[in-house]
Design an enzyme around this catalytic site. Sequence first.
Site, PDB file in Angstrom:
ATOM      1  N   SER A  11      -4.168  75.258   4.920  1.00  0.00           N
ATOM      2  CA  SER A  11      -3.487  75.000   6.189  1.00  0.00           C
ATOM      3  C   SER A  11      -3.136  73.525   6.282  1.00  0.00           C
ATOM      4  O   SER A  11      -4.026  72.668   6.279  1.00  0.00           O
ATOM      5  CB  SER A  11      -4.394  75.379   7.360  1.00  0.00           C
ATOM      6  OG  SER A  11      -3.905  74.760   8.535  1.00  0.00           O
ATOM      7  N   HIS A  36      -0.153  77.628   4.491  1.00  0.00           N
ATOM      8  CA  HIS A  36      -0.312  78.109   5.868  1.00  0.00           C
ATOM      9  C   HIS A  36       0.152  77.021   6.831  1.00  0.00           C
ATOM     10  O   HIS A  36      -0.290  75.874   6.769  1.00  0.00           O
ATOM     11  CB  HIS A  36      -1.788  78.439   6.105  1.00  0.00           C
ATOM     12  CG  HIS A  36      -2.084  79.064   7.429  1.00  0.00           C
ATOM     13  ND1 HIS A  36      -1.951  80.413   7.682  1.00  0.00           N
ATOM     14  CD2 HIS A  36      -2.522  78.518   8.589  1.00  0.00           C
ATOM     15  CE1 HIS A  36      -2.296  80.674   8.925  1.00  0.00           C
ATOM     16  NE2 HIS A  36      -2.645  79.535   9.512  1.00  0.00           N
ATOM     17  N   ASP A  38       0.653  75.967  10.793  1.00  0.00           N
ATOM     18  CA  ASP A  38       0.214  76.280  12.157  1.00  0.00           C
ATOM     19  C   ASP A  38       1.175  75.714  13.184  1.00  0.00           C
ATOM     20  O   ASP A  38       1.294  74.500  13.334  1.00  0.00           O
ATOM     21  CB  ASP A  38      -1.192  75.710  12.382  1.00  0.00           C
ATOM     22  CG  ASP A  38      -2.241  76.499  11.632  1.00  0.00           C
ATOM     23  OD1 ASP A  38      -2.295  77.720  11.818  1.00  0.00           O
ATOM     24  OD2 ASP A  38      -2.994  75.893  10.846  1.00  0.00           O
ATOM     25  N   MET A  40       2.033  75.354  17.078  1.00  0.00           N
ATOM     26  CA  MET A  40       1.360  75.428  18.393  1.00  0.00           C
ATOM     27  C   MET A  40       2.259  74.835  19.462  1.00  0.00           C
ATOM     28  O   MET A  40       2.908  73.809  19.225  1.00  0.00           O
ATOM     29  CB  MET A  40       0.051  74.653  18.347  1.00  0.00           C
ATOM     30  CG  MET A  40      -0.865  75.072  17.211  1.00  0.00           C
ATOM     31  SD  MET A  40      -2.464  74.244  17.341  1.00  0.00           S
ATOM     32  CE  MET A  40      -3.240  74.757  15.810  1.00  0.00           C
ATOM     33  N   HIS A  69       2.070  80.660  11.011  1.00  0.00           N
ATOM     34  CA  HIS A  69       1.211  81.223  12.060  1.00  0.00           C
ATOM     35  C   HIS A  69       1.699  80.707  13.413  1.00  0.00           C
ATOM     36  O   HIS A  69       1.521  79.534  13.729  1.00  0.00           O
ATOM     37  CB  HIS A  69      -0.231  80.778  11.746  1.00  0.00           C
ATOM     38  CG  HIS A  69      -1.247  81.240  12.726  1.00  0.00           C
ATOM     39  ND1 HIS A  69      -2.537  80.750  12.737  1.00  0.00           N
ATOM     40  CD2 HIS A  69      -1.190  82.145  13.736  1.00  0.00           C
ATOM     41  CE1 HIS A  69      -3.221  81.335  13.701  1.00  0.00           C
ATOM     42  NE2 HIS A  69      -2.428  82.169  14.337  1.00  0.00           N
ATOM     43  N   MET A  71       1.365  80.227  17.012  1.00  0.00           N
ATOM     44  CA  MET A  71       0.475  80.244  18.179  1.00  0.00           C
ATOM     45  C   MET A  71       1.297  79.764  19.367  1.00  0.00           C
ATOM     46  O   MET A  71       1.071  78.680  19.924  1.00  0.00           O
ATOM     47  CB  MET A  71      -0.736  79.341  17.905  1.00  0.00           C
ATOM     48  CG  MET A  71      -1.723  79.983  16.945  1.00  0.00           C
ATOM     49  SD  MET A  71      -2.839  78.780  16.194  1.00  0.00           S
ATOM     50  CE  MET A  71      -1.795  78.192  14.878  1.00  0.00           C
ATOM     51  N   MET A 140      -8.670  85.596  13.540  1.00  0.00           N
ATOM     52  CA  MET A 140      -9.071  84.210  13.848  1.00  0.00           C
ATOM     53  C   MET A 140     -10.599  84.150  13.919  1.00  0.00           C
ATOM     54  O   MET A 140     -11.217  84.916  14.672  1.00  0.00           O
ATOM     55  CB  MET A 140      -8.514  83.764  15.206  1.00  0.00           C
ATOM     56  CG  MET A 140      -7.010  83.543  15.276  1.00  0.00           C
ATOM     57  SD  MET A 140      -6.366  82.292  14.146  1.00  0.00           S
ATOM     58  CE  MET A 140      -7.380  80.855  14.521  1.00  0.00           C
ATOM     59  N   ASP A 178      -8.926  83.025   9.340  1.00  0.00           N
ATOM     60  CA  ASP A 178      -8.453  81.669   9.629  1.00  0.00           C
ATOM     61  C   ASP A 178      -9.395  80.992  10.620  1.00  0.00           C
ATOM     62  O   ASP A 178      -9.529  81.435  11.758  1.00  0.00           O
ATOM     63  CB  ASP A 178      -7.030  81.793  10.215  1.00  0.00           C
ATOM     64  CG  ASP A 178      -6.372  80.458  10.526  1.00  0.00           C
ATOM     65  OD1 ASP A 178      -6.955  79.412  10.199  1.00  0.00           O
ATOM     66  OD2 ASP A 178      -5.264  80.472  11.095  1.00  0.00           O
ATOM     67  N   GLY A 180     -12.638  77.694  10.208  1.00  0.00           N
ATOM     68  CA  GLY A 180     -14.005  77.413   9.761  1.00  0.00           C
ATOM     69  C   GLY A 180     -14.328  77.968   8.385  1.00  0.00           C
ATOM     70  O   GLY A 180     -15.501  78.203   8.078  1.00  0.00           O
TER      71      GLY A 180
HETATM   72  C1  DX5 Z   1      -6.506  76.890  14.065  1.00  0.00           C
HETATM   73  C2  DX5 Z   1      -5.490  77.148  12.980  1.00  0.00           C
HETATM   74  C3  DX5 Z   1      -6.077  77.075  11.618  1.00  0.00           C
HETATM   75  C4  DX5 Z   1      -6.677  75.745  11.255  1.00  0.00           C
HETATM   76  C5  DX5 Z   1      -7.891  76.018  10.460  1.00  0.00           C
HETATM   77  O1  DX5 Z   1      -5.961  77.189  15.303  1.00  0.00           O
HETATM   78  O2  DX5 Z   1      -4.893  78.423  13.136  1.00  0.00           O
HETATM   79  O3  DX5 Z   1      -5.137  77.515  10.617  1.00  0.00           O
HETATM   80  O4  DX5 Z   1      -5.823  74.925  10.498  1.00  0.00           O
HETATM   81  O5  DX5 Z   1      -8.557  74.840  10.235  1.00  0.00           O
HETATM   82  P1  DX5 Z   1     -10.010  74.801   9.609  1.00  0.00           P
HETATM   83  O6  DX5 Z   1      -9.934  75.464   8.264  1.00  0.00           O
HETATM   84  O7  DX5 Z   1     -10.319  73.369   9.544  1.00  0.00           O
HETATM   85  O8  DX5 Z   1     -10.918  75.567  10.550  1.00  0.00           O
HETATM   86 ZN    ZN Z   2      -3.610  79.220  11.406  1.00  0.00          ZN
END
Ligand code: DX5
Ligand code: ZN
Length: 230
Positions: A11, A36, A38, A40, A69, A71, A140, A178, A180
């Site tokens: 990501s 990946h 993200d 937002m 992704h 969001m 998630m 996705d 942690g």
């Molecule tokens: C969180 C994102 C993830 C994020 C994960 O809202 O959707 O893709 O980048 O980051 P890590 O791997 O650090 O938890």
């Molecule tokens: Zn993501």
Amino acid sequence: MASSPVKIAPSILSADYLRLGEQVREAEAAGADYIHVDVMDGHFVPNITIGPVVVEAVRRQTDLPLDVHLMIEEPERHVEAFAKAGASILTVHPEATLQLHRTIEMIRRLGVRPGVALNPGTSVSLVEAVLADVDLVLVMSVDPGFGGQEFIEGVLPKVRRLRGLLDGAGFAAELEIDGGITPETAPRCVEAGVRVLVAGTAIFNEKASVAESIARLRESATRALEGGGQ
Ligand code: DX5
Ligand code: ZN
């Protein structure tokens, strides 16, 4: 390294945006399967990140599929722009769109693979009716919005349930997780049925190179798949 059945999707949320092209190329050279991205909007999630312009720039740096992704609220208003920018997969959250099936069809018609994402507090029932229509189901394992959060162990039963539903019906959608994801948490996800691991901070960090981090993650996932556990 090339043919592991567990895919790794770095990501770029945790990447150094001033060296984004370089970091994406590093991830590709290290055997990443997807990039990946993200997106937002500050409404669906508390954070604001990037839009189609950056997707287009990343598209020019790599041949890897771009796993985008979304969001964002009302993703149907933006899927065309992200498709044009070069997204390979467009994943939407069911809470964000009033007509989930129509949005999925819209993505498919744009020539992009549709995906659906489930927040930790969202039940499988919200996407059960569209499992036949999507190419990817994203679970998630943190509340979306930020990188570097702690893995929520409680989502694993949901992963197992989805694995059972997909296999039981013979649906080919990929099961992705996705949030942690590290070499420590990945094995449990793989054992539960995940086949695509998204990882941000575990791949783009100061502690190790992108190549070393991807190799460690892949090794832990492969071991779990072969039944060796951690
Ligand atoms: C969180 C994102 C993830 C994020 C994960 O809202 O959707 O893709 O980048 O980051 P890590 O791997 O650090 O938890
Ligand atoms: Zn993501």
